[in-house]
Write a protein that holds these residues in place. Structure first.
Motif, PDB file in Angstrom:
ATOM      1  N   CYS A   1       0.841  -1.204   0.000  1.00 22.62           N
ATOM      2  CA  CYS A   1       0.000   0.000   0.000  1.00 22.62           C
ATOM      3  C   CYS A   1       0.874   1.250   0.000  1.00 22.62           C
ATOM      4  N   ASP A   2       0.413   2.275  -0.699  1.00 21.98           N
ATOM      5  CA  ASP A   2       1.194   3.496  -0.896  1.00 21.98           C
ATOM      6  C   ASP A   2       0.649   4.690  -0.130  1.00 21.98           C
ATOM      7  N   ILE A   3      -0.658   4.743   0.049  1.00 22.49           N
ATOM      8  CA  ILE A   3      -1.327   5.938   0.572  1.00 22.49           C
ATOM      9  C   ILE A   3      -2.252   5.549   1.716  1.00 22.49           C
ATOM     10  N   LEU A   4      -2.344   6.416   2.723  1.00 22.09           N
ATOM     11  CA  LEU A   4      -3.323   6.271   3.797  1.00 22.09           C
ATOM     12  C   LEU A   4      -4.348   7.383   3.620  1.00 22.09           C
ATOM     13  N   THR A   5      -5.634   7.051   3.704  1.00 22.66           N
ATOM     14  CA  THR A   5      -6.688   8.036   3.475  1.00 22.66           C
ATOM     15  C   THR A   5      -7.596   8.143   4.697  1.00 22.66           C
ATOM     16  N   LEU A   6      -7.709   9.357   5.225  1.00 19.94           N
ATOM     17  CA  LEU A   6      -8.492   9.597   6.447  1.00 19.94           C
ATOM     18  C   LEU A   6      -9.902  10.120   6.175  1.00 19.94           C
ATOM     19  N   GLY A   7     -10.205  10.484   4.937  1.00 26.29           N
ATOM     20  CA  GLY A   7     -11.526  11.024   4.619  1.00 26.29           C
ATOM     21  C   GLY A   7     -12.287  10.116   3.679  1.00 26.29           C
ATOM     22  N   ILE A   8     -13.614  10.122   3.784  1.00 23.97           N
ATOM     23  CA  ILE A   8     -14.460   9.346   2.886  1.00 23.97           C
ATOM     24  C   ILE A   8     -15.603  10.244   2.423  1.00 23.97           C
ATOM     25  N   TYR A   9     -16.305   9.807   1.386  1.00 19.52           N
ATOM     26  CA  TYR A   9     -17.398  10.600   0.823  1.00 19.52           C
ATOM     27  C   TYR A   9     -18.760   9.937   1.012  1.00 19.52           C
ATOM     28  N   ASP A  10     -18.842   8.976   1.937  1.00 15.78           N
ATOM     29  CA  ASP A  10     -20.129   8.328   2.202  1.00 15.78           C
ATOM     30  C   ASP A  10     -21.135   9.344   2.740  1.00 15.78           C
ATOM     31  N   LYS A  11     -22.353   9.270   2.254  1.00 13.30           N
ATOM     32  CA  LYS A  11     -23.386  10.196   2.733  1.00 13.30           C
ATOM     33  C   LYS A  11     -23.833   9.846   4.147  1.00 13.30           C
ATOM     34  N   ALA A  12     -23.877   8.564   4.448  1.00 13.20           N
ATOM     35  CA  ALA A  12     -24.245   8.121   5.794  1.00 13.20           C
ATOM     36  C   ALA A  12     -22.974   7.771   6.559  1.00 13.20           C
TER      37      ALA A  12
END
Length: 490
Positions: free
Chosen positions: A323-334
């Motif tokens: 894995c190359d990137i860690l992502t702390l945000g998501i775009y889920d509506k719920a």
């Protein structure tokens, strides 16, 4: 007749399924944006009406104007004199060379003195330009007297901003009470000189802070490249007409026949320059091998974002080294925390899903460097769509990301570059987030983490580029950033 009817029914079913899949993919693409808008209030660039007749346009061209590559190398900027004491190239001003073996990073006493920001006449572009360069050369670390050291594995947080000070203040406020925030280095990179933004940066007292400026801002290059030169082709001028009037960039519209708009191209320029500058141009981070978290001025962080990031990094090393990137945000509506706050997925990185609160280390940065040229020439003004392109078409393997199931970074800028015309109330948005976090506070700071999904699922067919990046001057300027590596006294 019966077999023919069966055939017709099967054909109809295939058509319905195909149309449904197209709608699903189209809706996902629309979340980011399928085509750049005509204008945007955040970047107040000059908008030229194609109906305005250009008289003697060739006579307006300044033959003494430097080539774009010369501008990119900084020859124009070099005309501004930087105070001698602002330069930090001597070995005495460098961070201790043995920091790789230290448990904490130590900084020279020469950086701990107080520095007062000079007053700038915001009507004078030369003064603004000089002030930006002074800040970049000085590399002053705010609060070094309070926090003279930081751990070797500390997180470097880089915030890209413009001039939306209300958003930046909310982001800073969200960081104040985060545990161990005092161990982080916060770098705020702006492409606009603003007294309000400067005041917010000067008020931060909970960690080390460095301010930098994207040096080719359209604020100071207002009437010349990379801003809008008087002789540049307007966005919608047809190429045959552009050839007739011989505007500067007539041979290089984007793939849709449009000419560059500086207020859009600056964001991609700033993003790539900032990444290069943090990893290679700042003494305090030039040898940093830990995480660099990329935020924007209209983000809002959760109290456990730092501990979550460090846990994810440890998880990546042990369970997903590819894995190359860690992502702390998501775009889920719920948004849910109760059943997933301690879960992550490991998936192929996707621009419209995994671009918020991205963190990477030097190994991933070096991987991107191998595709620097492709990044700089790909005809899309969006940095994230460009990143997805090089992930799929330049790298030996696609970027992989470890992604949280419950967000640790929120987006509060509903009226950003892709959301024209929305009713925006940032205070209400922040209040809603705070309420959500209060209701779920017991699920934050999980003691253990679980992998929910680890797959290289097939992604949808790559969407068409957005364009807006066909001008070879943008390509040339972009490709110079990676060459600005600090090599003095090495």
């Amino acid at each position: 007749m019966r077999p023919f009817r069966v055939f017709k029914l099967l054909l109809l079913l295939v058509c319905v399924v195909t149309v449904s899949l197209y709608i699903v993919v189209s809706n996902e693409e629309a979340n980011h944006r399928s085509r750049r808008p005509q204008g945007h209030p955040v970047y107040d660039g000059k908008h030229v009406d194609d109906q305005v007749t250009r008289v003697h346009v060739q006579d307006t061209h300044n033959n003494d104007e430097p080539e774009p590559i010369e501008l990119a190398k900084g020859n124009i900027l070099a005309k501004t004199t930087i105070p001698k004491d602002a330069r930090t190239n001597s070995s005495s001003d460098r961070i201790s060379e043995n920091r790789h073996n230290d448990t904490v990073l130590k900084f020279p006493d020469s950086l701990s003195g107080k520095w007062t920001r000079p007053k700038v006449n915001l009507e004078n572009l030369d003064e603004i330009k000089k002030a930006m360069l002074d800040v970049n050369h000085r590399q002053y670390i705010h609060n070094l007297d309070k926090f003279p050291t930081r751990p070797q594995d500390s997180v470097v947080i880089v915030v890209q901003g413009h001039e939306r000070h209300e958003y930046l203040q909310y982001l800073v406020n969200s960081m104040k009470t985060v545990p161990k925030i005092n161990e982080a280095l916060l770098i705020i990179s702006l492409d606009w000189y603003s007294e309000e933004m400067n005041a917010i940066i000067d008020s931060i007292d909970f960690c080390q802070v460095i301010q930098i400026f994207y040096p080719y801002s359209i604020q100071v290059y207002k009437d010349e490249f990379p801003g809008f030169h008087l002789n540049d082709c307007p966005r919608d001028m047809p190429k045959p007409k552009a050839e007739t009037v011989k505007c500067n960039n007539w041979e290089h519209p984007d793939q849709y026949g449009h000419y560059r708009e500086p207020r859009y191209t600056m964001t991609k320029h700033h993003w790539w320059w900032k990444l290069q500058h943090v990893f290679t141009g700042i003494h305090a981070t030039a040898n940093h091998n830990g995480l660099v978290l990329l935020l924007e001025e209209d983000h809002y962080v959760v109290p456990d974002f730092l501990s979550t990031l460090k846990d994810m990094y440890a998880f990546k090393k042990s369970s997903c080294p590819e894995c190359d990137i860690l992502t702390l945000g998501i775009y889920d509506k719920a948004i849910h925390y109760s059943d997933r706050s301690n879960k992550v997925d490991a998936v192929i990185w996707h621009s419209s899903k995994h671009n918020m609160g991205m963190a990477l280390d030097r190994a991933t940065f070096n991987k991107l460097q191998g595709c620097a040229k492709e990044f700089c020439v790909f005809d899309d003004y969006n940095w994230d769509w460009t990143l997805q392109h090089i992930s799929k078409h330049c790298m030996s393997s696609s970027l992989m990301a470890v992604v949280v199931k419950s967000p640790r970074v929120f987006h509060i800028g509903e009226c950003g570059i892709h959301h024209n015309g929305k009713q925006c109330n940032v205070a209400e948005k922040v209040k809603h987030i705070q309420t959500l976090l209060q209701q779920n506070h017991k699920y934050l700071f999980p003691s253990e983490w679980h992998l929910g999904q680890k797959t290289k699922t097939l992604s949808a067919k790559p969407s068409k580029p957005n364009g807006g990046w066909g001008d070879i001057r943008d390509h040339a300027l972009c490709m110079t950033y990676g060459k600005k590596v600090n090599t003095q006294d090495n």
